[in-house]
Enzyme design. Structure first.
Site, PDB file in Angstrom:
ATOM      1  N   THR A 175       0.840  -1.179   0.000  1.00  0.00           N
ATOM      2  CA  THR A 175       0.000   0.000   0.000  1.00  0.00           C
ATOM      3  C   THR A 175       0.884   1.241   0.000  1.00  0.00           C
ATOM      4  OG1 THR A 175      -1.595  -1.316   1.191  1.00  0.00           O
ATOM      5  CG2 THR A 175      -1.838   1.022   1.432  1.00  0.00           C
ATOM      6  N   THR A 187      -4.161   2.100  -2.334  1.00  0.00           N
ATOM      7  CA  THR A 187      -3.603   0.767  -2.532  1.00  0.00           C
ATOM      8  C   THR A 187      -4.256   0.015  -3.686  1.00  0.00           C
ATOM      9  OG1 THR A 187      -3.120  -1.333  -1.407  1.00  0.00           O
ATOM     10  CG2 THR A 187      -5.227  -0.290  -0.920  1.00  0.00           C
TER      11      THR A 187
END
Length: 579
Positions: A389, A407
């Site tokens: 992420t 993400t």
């Protein structure tokens, strides 16, 4: 240079504890990049940016240089980081954005998490009653309807000042001209080459002949992505959710056997949610609500720990680590039992956030031994009363804050790149529970509240967070990538600042650890705990797993005289910049 690196390593370890560790395993501990600390740490009065990439930070800076505001800078950063970190985030993903609007003194939570397609069946990742893990990780079925573009554009439409074309130009240039592959991207390419090799459009961009990955120092050019960014800059939302790009996504999904249609894309909705709020010893904590579990459990863990004098124990004494890990253990058991998309299921947020509930949980933690994970979760009514992420944080001198986690889930998401668009599709469907007790990419246990349902958003741990001082003024804003470890890394950084009174650099750089109920272990990242501490924890019955947590905290703190202090986690290639 070697001497300098050893010194920085020593600083990292020693600042994380009240005493210098007696022994240090240099083979395990990370040697910080030889780049100057000034790349990661900066000070300013007008604004401060902390992000996971140099190009991303400079894109945000360019918006300020053009006379834009913090929200223009956040939009510039969002699109630039989608180009600079294609293994971690992108237009084919989603995320959360926590905003503090200074003039109205309001906190707002923008939810642009992916949504399950309309035709998604609840048992789509089961075969003969058993979980088929690869189906939710690689290929067309792994992807939810992307929300990132819609969310970022909504922030720009509401609060931005500059034309969208000007804000997006750095991202377009970065994609069109390319950039040199850095070490973290090279590692991801090497790890995921076999998956990327399965899809022609992915091979074309990220791999060489014979599916060999690009290496550090190679030039990565993303011309198709540049064309998509230009369409968005010109047409706004219709540049992604309608027309050529939407047609290509739907066509690719159909050809590969996926479920996302043009109707799914056209009907994607950004949610404006009310942030969760709590406190720790007089400091106000504001964070993301469900479908993020992060904010609720950060506050829950801090509520439990509020009853201890952790400072007198020492930040990484065995006793402090035991109590903090035990609070994490309880919170993750509650996460599995209760968390999900509050638009679809009843999530007892008020109960999980309550001080009274935390007081009862605190009584369940023994002071001298590890808890048995099988005894959790405890039904709420039975708790005695009297837990891959990207992230950036931006703050300005007027008190505005944007902290956002974005993400595509695992490295390179589903590994599917949509032809003629450069868009890498997410594998966020893996964040749903395939069934009660199912395990996702990060080892989190699935509960009934997080089962798949059409247009539902999967549970997340993303935790952009803002802390206010005892007078109600902004003090700290932060967040990090890394799946389920996000909430514990954010929580520990907050604890380091508020409880242990560490300077921000040390608070971010200090050893972090993680317990998520199952597996029953404390995972400890570099530069690791003193061996003396580990020995005591093992004597209490804790299992220690020395393994990186993957967190890359991006934090900004307001120091004396309103000086903005930014720190980008020195564990990877990030950058702080201020003026």
């Amino acid at each position: 240079m070697f001497t300098k690196r050893i010194f920085l390593l020593f600083l990292l370890v020693s600042c994380a504890s009240n005493q210098v560790p007696q022994e240090l395993n240099l083979k395990q501990a990370p040697l910080i990049s030889g780049k100057e600390r000034s790349q990661y740490e900066a000070f300013g009065k007008k604004y401060m940016i902390a992000s996971q990439g140099g190009a991303t930070t400079m894109a945000a800076r360019s918006a300020f240089d053009l006379g834009g505001n913090i929200f223009d800078a956040a939009v510039a950063a969002s699109f630039a980081i989608s180009v600079e970190r294609p293994h971690s985030t992108g237009l084919g993903g989603g995320g959360f954005m926590l905003i503090r609007h200074a003039s109205s003194n309001k906190n707002m939570a923008l939810d642009f998490r992916e949504m399950a397609p309309r035709r998604a069946p609840k048992n789509m990742f089961l075969e003969n009653g058993k979980q088929v893990k690869e189906r939710s990780l690689t290929g067309p079925l792994a992807s939810g309807t992307p929300g990132l573009v819609a969310g970022v554009l909504e922030a720009h439409e509401k609060y931005g000042q500059l034309p969208l074309e000007a804000v997006m130009k750095p991202a377009i240039d970065l994609a069109e001209k390319g950039f040199l592959v850095y070490s973290a991207l090279a590692e991801a390419l090497k790890e995921e080459a076999d998956r990327l090799c399965q899809f022609e459009a992915s091979k074309k961009i990220f791999l060489k002949k014979n599916c060999k990955p690009l290496r550090a120092g190679d030039l990565l050019v993303q011309k198709d992505l540049a064309k998509t960014l230009k369409l968005i800059a010109k047409k706004g939302r219709d540049g992604f959710y309608a027309g050529h790009v939407a047609n290509q996504i739907a066509k690719n999904q159909k050809e590969l056997g996926g479920l996302i249609t043009k109707k799914d894309l056209a009907n994607y909705k950004v949610k404006n949610r009310k942030p969760v709020e709590g406190s720790y010893k007089g400091y106000k904590i504001v964070s993301m609500p469900p479908p993020s579990s992060g904010g609720t459990h950060i506050i829950q863990i801090l509520n439990i720990l509020e009853g201890y004098d952790l400072k007198s124990m020492g930040a990484q004494s065995a006793q402090a680590v035991h109590l903090t890990s035990s609070a994490m253990q309880i919170a993750f058991a509650d996460r599995a039992e209760h968390m999900g998309d509050a638009d679809f299921v009843n999530v007892p947020v008020e109960k999980l956030l309550s001080k009274k509930y935390a007081q009862g949980l605190r009584k369940l933690i023994p002071m001298d031994k590890a808890m048995d994970s099988s005894k959790f979760p405890i039904p709420l009514h039975k708790v005695p009363e009297p837990e891959h992420t990207t992230h950036f944080t931006i703050m300005d001198g007027e008190g505005n804050i944007v902290t956002s986690t974005q993400t595509i889930n695992g490295w390179f998401g589903s590994a599917v790149t949509v032809p003629e668009t450069g868009i890498v599709m997410n594998n966020e469907m893996d964040d749903f529970a395939s069934h009660v007790g199912g395990v996702n990419l990060f080892g989190a246990i699935g509960g009934k509240n997080n089962l798949i349902h059409p247009r539902k958003r999967p549970l997340s741990s993303m935790s952009p967070t803002i802390v206010y001082d005892k007078e109600g003024k902004p003090l700290l804003a932060l967040g990090t990538p890394s799946g389920t470890r996000i909430l514990t890394c954010v929580m520990q950084t907050v604890l380091n600042v508020l409880e242990h009174e560490m300077p921000l650099w040390q608070a971010v750089a200090a050893t972090r650890y993680h317990h998520q109920w199952r597996p029953e272990e404390i995972r400890v990242g570099p530069p690791f705990l003193p061996l003396k501490t580990e020995k005591k924890l093992k004597a209490m019955g804790h299992k220690i797993n020395p393994k990186s947590l993957g967190c890359k905290v991006q934090a900004i703190k307001v120091e004396k005289d309103n000086l903005l202090h930014g720190v980008s986690d020195p564990r990877e290639e990030g950058m702080s910049h201020g003026k």
